[in-house]
Scaffold this motif. Structure first.
Motif, PDB file in Angstrom:
ATOM      1  N   ASP A  59      49.917  10.592  -7.085  1.00  0.00           N
ATOM      2  CA  ASP A  59      50.389  11.206  -8.332  1.00  0.00           C
ATOM      3  C   ASP A  59      51.882  11.498  -8.303  1.00  0.00           C
ATOM      4  O   ASP A  59      52.568  11.330  -9.307  1.00  0.00           O
ATOM      5  N   VAL A  60      52.382  11.966  -7.160  1.00  0.00           N
ATOM      6  CA  VAL A  60      53.808  12.280  -7.047  1.00  0.00           C
ATOM      7  C   VAL A  60      54.641  11.021  -7.241  1.00  0.00           C
ATOM      8  O   VAL A  60      55.587  10.993  -8.029  1.00  0.00           O
ATOM      9  N   GLY A  61      54.288   9.978  -6.535  1.00  0.00           N
ATOM     10  CA  GLY A  61      55.015   8.717  -6.665  1.00  0.00           C
ATOM     11  C   GLY A  61      54.944   8.162  -8.074  1.00  0.00           C
ATOM     12  O   GLY A  61      55.929   7.637  -8.600  1.00  0.00           O
ATOM     13  N   MET A  62      53.780   8.321  -8.718  1.00  0.00           N
ATOM     14  CA  MET A  62      53.602   7.828 -10.078  1.00  0.00           C
ATOM     15  C   MET A  62      54.540   8.559 -11.040  1.00  0.00           C
ATOM     16  O   MET A  62      55.266   7.927 -11.794  1.00  0.00           O
ATOM     17  N   VAL A  63      54.545   9.891 -10.999  1.00  0.00           N
ATOM     18  CA  VAL A  63      55.348  10.635 -11.974  1.00  0.00           C
ATOM     19  C   VAL A  63      56.845  10.488 -11.694  1.00  0.00           C
ATOM     20  O   VAL A  63      57.647  10.397 -12.617  1.00  0.00           O
ATOM     21  N   LEU A  64      57.219  10.403 -10.431  1.00  0.00           N
ATOM     22  CA  LEU A  64      58.635  10.183 -10.120  1.00  0.00           C
ATOM     23  C   LEU A  64      59.065   8.789 -10.563  1.00  0.00           C
ATOM     24  O   LEU A  64      60.186   8.597 -11.041  1.00  0.00           O
ATOM     25  N   GLY A  65      58.167   7.806 -10.430  1.00  0.00           N
ATOM     26  CA  GLY A  65      58.445   6.463 -10.930  1.00  0.00           C
ATOM     27  C   GLY A  65      58.597   6.452 -12.443  1.00  0.00           C
ATOM     28  O   GLY A  65      59.481   5.777 -12.979  1.00  0.00           O
ATOM     29  N   GLU A  66      57.737   7.198 -13.131  1.00  0.00           N
ATOM     30  CA  GLU A  66      57.842   7.315 -14.588  1.00  0.00           C
ATOM     31  C   GLU A  66      59.182   7.944 -14.967  1.00  0.00           C
ATOM     32  O   GLU A  66      59.826   7.523 -15.929  1.00  0.00           O
ATOM     33  N   PHE A  67      59.594   8.954 -14.225  1.00  0.00           N
ATOM     34  CA  PHE A  67      60.879   9.599 -14.489  1.00  0.00           C
ATOM     35  C   PHE A  67      62.025   8.602 -14.339  1.00  0.00           C
ATOM     36  O   PHE A  67      62.921   8.538 -15.181  1.00  0.00           O
ATOM     37  N   GLU A  68      61.992   7.832 -13.266  1.00  0.00           N
ATOM     38  CA  GLU A  68      63.060   6.864 -13.004  1.00  0.00           C
ATOM     39  C   GLU A  68      63.163   5.798 -14.100  1.00  0.00           C
ATOM     40  O   GLU A  68      64.245   5.281 -14.358  1.00  0.00           O
ATOM     41  N   LYS A  69      62.047   5.485 -14.758  1.00  0.00           N
ATOM     42  CA  LYS A  69      62.051   4.481 -15.824  1.00  0.00           C
ATOM     43  C   LYS A  69      62.689   4.997 -17.112  1.00  0.00           C
ATOM     44  O   LYS A  69      63.025   4.201 -17.987  1.00  0.00           O
ATOM     45  N   LEU A  70      62.830   6.313 -17.247  1.00  0.00           N
ATOM     46  CA  LEU A  70      63.377   6.888 -18.469  1.00  0.00           C
ATOM     47  C   LEU A  70      64.877   6.632 -18.572  1.00  0.00           C
ATOM     48  O   LEU A  70      65.566   6.536 -17.559  1.00  0.00           O
ATOM     49  N   SER A  71      65.355   6.587 -19.797  1.00  0.00           N
ATOM     50  CA  SER A  71      66.800   6.478 -20.014  1.00  0.00           C
ATOM     51  C   SER A  71      67.464   7.769 -19.548  1.00  0.00           C
ATOM     52  O   SER A  71      66.804   8.797 -19.379  1.00  0.00           O
ATOM     53  N   ARG A  72      68.761   7.726 -19.359  1.00  0.00           N
ATOM     54  CA  ARG A  72      69.497   8.926 -18.933  1.00  0.00           C
ATOM     55  C   ARG A  72      69.301  10.070 -19.931  1.00  0.00           C
ATOM     56  O   ARG A  72      69.133  11.223 -19.544  1.00  0.00           O
ATOM     57  N   ASP A  73      69.303   9.744 -21.207  1.00  0.00           N
ATOM     58  CA  ASP A  73      69.102  10.761 -22.244  1.00  0.00           C
ATOM     59  C   ASP A  73      67.723  11.407 -22.108  1.00  0.00           C
ATOM     60  O   ASP A  73      67.589  12.627 -22.194  1.00  0.00           O
ATOM     61  N   GLN A  74      66.703  10.588 -21.883  1.00  0.00           N
ATOM     62  CA  GLN A  74      65.353  11.136 -21.720  1.00  0.00           C
ATOM     63  C   GLN A  74      65.237  11.919 -20.412  1.00  0.00           C
ATOM     64  O   GLN A  74      64.538  12.925 -20.356  1.00  0.00           O
ATOM     65  N   GLN A  75      65.916  11.477 -19.358  1.00  0.00           N
ATOM     66  CA  GLN A  75      65.921  12.235 -18.101  1.00  0.00           C
ATOM     67  C   GLN A  75      66.557  13.606 -18.321  1.00  0.00           C
ATOM     68  O   GLN A  75      66.090  14.605 -17.773  1.00  0.00           O
ATOM     69  N   ASP A  76      67.609  13.656 -19.132  1.00  0.00           N
ATOM     70  CA  ASP A  76      68.223  14.947 -19.470  1.00  0.00           C
ATOM     71  C   ASP A  76      67.246  15.832 -20.239  1.00  0.00           C
ATOM     72  O   ASP A  76      67.205  17.043 -20.032  1.00  0.00           O
ATOM     73  N   LYS A  77      66.462  15.229 -21.127  1.00  0.00           N
ATOM     74  CA  LYS A  77      65.459  15.989 -21.873  1.00  0.00           C
ATOM     75  C   LYS A  77      64.393  16.540 -20.924  1.00  0.00           C
ATOM     76  O   LYS A  77      63.929  17.676 -21.101  1.00  0.00           O
ATOM     77  N   VAL A  78      64.007  15.751 -19.928  1.00  0.00           N
ATOM     78  CA  VAL A  78      63.061  16.237 -18.916  1.00  0.00           C
ATOM     79  C   VAL A  78      63.664  17.434 -18.191  1.00  0.00           C
ATOM     80  O   VAL A  78      63.011  18.468 -18.026  1.00  0.00           O
ATOM     81  N   ALA A  79      64.905  17.308 -17.777  1.00  0.00           N
ATOM     82  CA  ALA A  79      65.564  18.390 -17.043  1.00  0.00           C
ATOM     83  C   ALA A  79      65.626  19.669 -17.884  1.00  0.00           C
ATOM     84  O   ALA A  79      65.296  20.762 -17.402  1.00  0.00           O
ATOM     85  N   LYS A  80      66.023  19.522 -19.129  1.00  0.00           N
ATOM     86  CA  LYS A  80      66.128  20.691 -20.008  1.00  0.00           C
ATOM     87  C   LYS A  80      64.755  21.319 -20.251  1.00  0.00           C
ATOM     88  O   LYS A  80      64.597  22.540 -20.207  1.00  0.00           O
ATOM     89  N   SER A  81      63.759  20.492 -20.495  1.00  0.00           N
ATOM     90  CA  SER A  81      62.405  20.989 -20.739  1.00  0.00           C
ATOM     91  C   SER A  81      61.805  21.632 -19.491  1.00  0.00           C
ATOM     92  O   SER A  81      61.114  22.649 -19.577  1.00  0.00           O
ATOM     93  N   LEU A  82      62.077  21.049 -18.324  1.00  0.00           N
ATOM     94  CA  LEU A  82      61.603  21.650 -17.067  1.00  0.00           C
ATOM     95  C   LEU A  82      62.227  23.026 -16.861  1.00  0.00           C
ATOM     96  O   LEU A  82      61.545  23.955 -16.430  1.00  0.00           O
ATOM     97  N   ALA A  83      63.504  23.152 -17.173  1.00  0.00           N
ATOM     98  CA  ALA A  83      64.180  24.444 -17.038  1.00  0.00           C
ATOM     99  C   ALA A  83      63.517  25.480 -17.941  1.00  0.00           C
ATOM    100  O   ALA A  83      63.304  26.626 -17.528  1.00  0.00           O
ATOM    101  N   LEU A  84      63.157  25.078 -19.155  1.00  0.00           N
ATOM    102  CA  LEU A  84      62.476  25.991 -20.070  1.00  0.00           C
ATOM    103  C   LEU A  84      61.087  26.370 -19.552  1.00  0.00           C
ATOM    104  O   LEU A  84      60.698  27.544 -19.588  1.00  0.00           O
ATOM    105  N   LEU A  85      60.342  25.386 -19.063  1.00  0.00           N
ATOM    106  CA  LEU A  85      59.022  25.668 -18.487  1.00  0.00           C
ATOM    107  C   LEU A  85      59.137  26.589 -17.271  1.00  0.00           C
ATOM    108  O   LEU A  85      58.325  27.499 -17.093  1.00  0.00           O
ATOM    109  N   TRP A  86      60.150  26.348 -16.456  1.00  0.00           N
ATOM    110  CA  TRP A  86      60.337  27.173 -15.263  1.00  0.00           C
ATOM    111  C   TRP A  86      60.695  28.606 -15.661  1.00  0.00           C
ATOM    112  O   TRP A  86      60.179  29.564 -15.072  1.00  0.00           O
ATOM    113  N   ASP A  87      61.555  28.756 -16.658  1.00  0.00           N
ATOM    114  CA  ASP A  87      61.908  30.103 -17.125  1.00  0.00           C
ATOM    115  C   ASP A  87      60.677  30.845 -17.631  1.00  0.00           C
ATOM    116  O   ASP A  87      60.517  32.043 -17.388  1.00  0.00           O
TER     117      ASP A  87
END
Length: 117
Positions: free
Chosen positions: A3-31
Motif C-alpha cells: 500500500d505504501v509503495g502504491m500511494v507513493l507511486g500515485e503521488f509521483e504520477k501527479l503533476s507538480r500542481d496536484q502534488q502541491d494540492k496534496v501537500a496543502k490538503s495533508l497540512a489541513l488534515l494534520w492540523d
C-alpha cells in the motif's frame, strides 16, 4: 506492491500542481488531527475505539475517492490515503521500514503544505 509503495507511486504520477494540492490538503488534515488529539501522543493514548473510529473515517473517505485515481482530482484520493496509512502506522507505533518510508514522505509534505498560501 504494498500500500505504501502504491500511494507513493500515485503521488509521483501527479503533476507538480496536484502534488502541491496534496501537500496543502495533508497540512489541513494534520492540523485537524492535532486539534482532535493534541498530537501523536494524544492519539496513541486515546482509546482504541477513538483511534479506530478516526482511521475508519479516513478509510471510508479513501474508498469513496478511489474512483478519482488517474483523473484531474486524483490528489484527493492520494491525500486521504497518505493520511490513512500514516495514522495507521502511528496507531501501532510501527518502526517497520514501510512506516519509516511513509513518514519520510508525509512529514515533509505537511511542512511543504504549510508554506503554500
Amino acid at each position: 506492491m504494498d500500500d505504501v509503495g502504491m500511494v507513493l507511486g500515485e503521488f509521483e504520477k501527479l503533476s507538480r500542481d496536484q502534488q502541491d494540492k496534496v501537500a496543502k490538503s495533508l497540512a489541513l488534515l494534520w492540523d485537524t488531527f492535532i486539534e482532535v488529539f493534541g498530537g501523536v501522543s494524544g492519539f496513541q493514548t486515546a482509546s482504541p475505539i477513538e483511534q479506530q473510529a478516526y482511521i475508519e473515517r479516513l478509510s471510508t473517505a479513501s474508498r469513496r475517492m478511489e474512483v478519482a485515481r488517474g483523473s484531474d482530482v486524483a490528489f484527493h484520493y492520494v491525500t486521504v490515503e497518505l493520511m490513512r496509512q500514516y495514522v495507521s502506522f502511528l496507531q501501532t507505533s510501527s518502526k517497520n521500514p514501510r512506516a519509516i518510508v511513509l513518514a519520510g514522505a508525509v512529514a515533509p509534505l505537511i511542512d511543504r503544505g504549510r508554506g503554500i498560501s
